[in-house]
Design an enzyme around this catalytic site. Structure first.
Site, PDB file in Angstrom:
ATOM      1  N   THR A   1      -2.234  -2.119   4.982  1.00 14.20           N
ATOM      2  CA  THR A   1      -2.696  -1.277   6.090  1.00 14.20           C
ATOM      3  C   THR A   1      -2.014   0.093   6.150  1.00 14.20           C
ATOM      4  O   THR A   1      -2.535   1.006   6.769  1.00 14.20           O
ATOM      5  CB  THR A   1      -2.474  -1.997   7.438  1.00 14.20           C
ATOM      6  OG1 THR A   1      -1.081  -2.294   7.582  1.00 14.20           O
ATOM      7  CG2 THR A   1      -3.300  -3.258   7.531  1.00 14.20           C
ATOM      8  N   ASP A   2      -0.850   0.220   5.499  1.00 13.58           N
ATOM      9  CA  ASP A   2      -0.102   1.482   5.644  1.00 13.58           C
ATOM     10  C   ASP A   2      -0.886   2.698   5.147  1.00 13.58           C
ATOM     11  O   ASP A   2      -0.827   3.768   5.750  1.00 13.58           O
ATOM     12  CB  ASP A   2       1.236   1.400   4.886  1.00 13.58           C
ATOM     13  CG  ASP A   2       2.224   0.435   5.536  1.00 13.58           C
ATOM     14  OD1 ASP A   2       1.945  -0.047   6.649  1.00 13.58           O
ATOM     15  OD2 ASP A   2       3.271   0.162   4.920  1.00 13.58           O
TER      16      ASP A   2
ATOM     17  N   SER B   1       0.775  -1.243   0.000  1.00 14.18           N
ATOM     18  CA  SER B   1       0.000   0.000   0.000  1.00 14.18           C
ATOM     19  C   SER B   1       0.810   1.298   0.000  1.00 14.18           C
ATOM     20  O   SER B   1       0.252   2.343  -0.334  1.00 14.18           O
ATOM     21  CB  SER B   1      -1.049  -0.012   1.097  1.00 14.18           C
ATOM     22  OG  SER B   1      -0.507   0.252   2.352  1.00 14.18           O
TER      23      SER B   1
HETATM   24  N1  ASP Z   1       3.318  -2.604   4.353  1.00  8.38           N
HETATM   25  C1  ASP Z   1       2.078  -3.324   4.194  1.00  8.38           C
HETATM   26  C2  ASP Z   1       1.192  -2.578   3.222  1.00  8.38           C
HETATM   27  O1  ASP Z   1       0.618  -1.598   3.594  1.00  8.38           O
HETATM   28  C3  ASP Z   1       1.429  -3.423   5.507  1.00  8.38           C
HETATM   29  C4  ASP Z   1       0.128  -4.142   5.523  1.00  8.38           C
HETATM   30  O2  ASP Z   1      -0.509  -4.442   4.545  1.00  8.38           O
HETATM   31  O3  ASP Z   1      -0.282  -4.418   6.647  1.00  8.38           O
HETATM   32  O4  ASP Z   1       1.048  -3.029   2.110  1.00  8.38           O
END
Ligand code: ASP
Length: 324
Positions: free
Chosen positions: A86-87, A54
């Protein structure tokens, strides 16, 4: 039987841990063949629209997700789940909240542990999100984020912990509801839900965080880049070091919208202080206070407002109205 579309866009929920201990992207999304979801009266359709970590999301990819949801709404889908890293999940969720009509439940989710890790949370969050998307009680609540049993408004939710599965929180108002053993339970109603139609997104909206001892250097550098708008994460209730003011005034004099939020984790940005650099002076200069949003979300809102052609008082009203 409810028809739910899962639009998968990547992130940890679709990744796995490799032999070297790094979390990597998969070619085949593990959610596509997820077994054991135990869904009742739900037909699930998977669409692997994107496969991006993300941090690679942009307003353009958010627009692509929005367009795919609108296509699904036109085709008669009952609810949509978006799986996302989640980022930047909160930014995409809020973008969708600002730009989609409030017709069917749209739920965004993800995971903190990748698909083959012990205690992986992806499948559980996915199942909860599908149940919320299929629930009649999830209608008229704007875009929702479902994570670790909590149901949150996209408008306020934020990622609060780097690795905990209990990372998403609404620091001002708490959860709208919860998912408990297949039961979707709401305890709060969302007030206000207008949406803005856009078919393209502009770039050139910048976000800057204030700090003790800050001067005008960063604002001057931004001005060189011909910005379309600037969001400042100011201090406390909405104040800036006075050494920033000449550079901030130059931005305003050039007709560039400058929007202010607080860098505090919780609370409201308001013009309260009357000392040099205090919120009262900042507002009198023409800086727009965006009360309840954090910096990344205010940047998304300013991008959406500018992309649909708002300017002057209409843009100010849009940015300062916490409920639109
Ligand atoms: N770095 C990852 C992203 O945002 C973290 C996640 O998905 O929890 O793609």
């Amino acid at each position: 039987m409810k028809k739910i579309l899962a639009i998968n866009t990547g992130g940890t929920i679709s990744m796995s841990l490799n032999d070297e201990g790094g979390v990597v992207q998969n070619e085949q999304n593990p959610l596509d063949n997820a077994a054991g979801l135990g869904l009742q009266d739900i037909e699930l359709i998977n669409d692997d629209l994107l496969n991006l970590p993300s941090p690679q999301m942009t307003p353009d990819t958010m627009l692509k997700i929005k367009d795919r949801i609108q296509q699904a709404i036109a085709e008669g889908i009952d609810g949509v789940v978006v799986t996302h890293g989640t980022d930047t999940l909160e930014e995409t969720a809020y973008f969708l909240d600002l730009t989609l009509p409030n017709t069917i439940p749209v739920v965004v989710t993800g995971a903190m542990r990748s698909s083959n890790e012990i205690g992986a949370d992806g499948l559980f969050n996915f199942k909860c999100a599908i149940e919320v998307a299929a629930s009649d009680s999830a209608r008229d609540k704007g875009v929702l984020v479902v994570f670790n049993t909590g149901i949150y408004s996209a408008r306020y939710v934020t990622k609060t912990h780097t690795t905990s599965v209990d990372t998403f929180k609404d620091p001002i108002y708490g959860t709208l509801g919860t998912v408990d053993h297949d039961q979707v339970i709401f305890a709060q109603q969302l007030i206000g839900s207008e949406y803005t139609e856009i078919d393209h997104v502009i770039d050139g909206v910048y976000l800057v965080k204030a700090y003790a001892g800050m001067d005008g250097t960063l604002f001057n550098a931004i001005q060189q880049a011909h910005p379309k708008g600037v969001v400042i994460e100011a201090m406390g209730a909405g104040n800036l070091p006075k050494a920033t003011l000449p550079a901030v005034k130059r931005l305003l004099d050039a007709g560039i919208p400058v929007v202010l939020v607080s860098r505090c984790f919780s609370g409201y940005a308001q013009p309260i202080y009357a000392y040099p650099g205090g919120g009262i002076e900042l507002q009198s200069l023409g800086i727009v206070f965006c009360e309840q949003l954090n910096g990344p979300k205010a940047r998304i809102k300013l991008t959406v407002g500018l992309s649909c052609g708002k300017s002057g008082p209409a843009l100010q009203e849009y940015m300062s109205n916490a409920l639109s």
